[in-house]
Design a protein around this motif. Structure first.
Motif, short mmCIF file in Angstrom:
data_model
loop_
_atom_site.label_atom_id
_atom_site.label_comp_id
_atom_site.label_asym_id
_atom_site.label_seq_id
_atom_site.Cartn_x
_atom_site.Cartn_y
_atom_site.Cartn_z
N UNK A 1 0.82 -1.20 0.00
CA UNK A 1 0.00 0.00 0.00
C UNK A 1 0.86 1.26 0.00
N UNK A 2 0.20 2.39 -0.25
CA UNK A 2 0.83 3.69 -0.07
C UNK A 2 0.28 4.31 1.20
N UNK A 3 1.07 5.17 1.77
CA UNK A 3 0.67 5.93 2.95
C UNK A 3 0.20 7.29 2.45
N UNK A 4 -1.01 7.68 2.81
CA UNK A 4 -1.58 8.96 2.41
C UNK A 4 -1.78 9.78 3.67
N UNK B 1 7.36 2.71 0.41
CA UNK B 1 8.62 2.32 1.02
C UNK B 1 8.81 0.82 0.79
N UNK B 2 10.05 0.40 0.49
CA UNK B 2 10.29 -1.03 0.29
C UNK B 2 11.39 -1.58 1.19
N UNK C 1 9.68 6.84 -1.63
CA UNK C 1 9.24 7.79 -2.64
C UNK C 1 8.02 8.52 -2.09
N UNK C 2 7.90 9.82 -2.41
CA UNK C 2 6.75 10.59 -1.94
C UNK C 2 6.38 11.65 -2.96
N UNK D 1 9.42 5.50 7.84
CA UNK D 1 10.43 5.56 6.80
C UNK D 1 11.68 6.20 7.40
N UNK D 2 12.82 5.48 7.34
CA UNK D 2 14.03 6.02 7.95
C UNK D 2 14.50 7.27 7.21
#
Length: 126
Positions: A33-36, A48-49, A54-55, A122-123
């Protein structure tokens, strides 16, 4: 219930760019999923993987009940597919009870959403 009105094509672009790394990590299902996240009149769509992130920011036309930092996780391919299936300029997303209802002139489509707390932090680079 939380509600966003957003430009359909800009949201699709944000899902494509911000969702670049969604689905690449097979050890955590939430990373499909993506974080919104809502921040100051915009949403930030990120993925994030475990190694890369990416954002992409997207301006919100109007919102109800969202505070800075509120958000949800959603499958970017499913949401993008729904958004591309209709021609309305804007889409209304209503988030309530682990569902995202996408309202448009041809009807309503519902997708599952997940809690932000399920998405790993996300680091940040030093």
């Amino acid at each position: 219930m939380k509600k966003l009105v957003i430009n359909r094509s800009l949201l699709c672009e944000s899902l494509d760019l911000g969702g670049t790394f969604a689905g690449r990590n097979k050890s955590l299902n939430v990373l499909d999923n993506v974080k919104v996240v809502f921040r100051g009149g915009s949403i930030v769509v990120s993925s994030f993987d475990s190694d890369n992130a990416s954002a992409k920011r997207c301006v919100v036309l109007s919102q109800e009940s969202f505070n800075d930092g509120d958000g949800f996780c959603v499958n970017p391919k499913d949401l993008s597919s729904v958004l591309k299936s209709f021609s309305d300029e804007n889409a209304t997303l209503e988030i309530h009870d682990a569902k995202c209802k996408i309202k448009h002139s041809r009807g309503i489509v519902s997708l599952p959403v997940f809690d932000l707390n399920d998405f790993p932090a996300i680091p940040k680079d030093d």
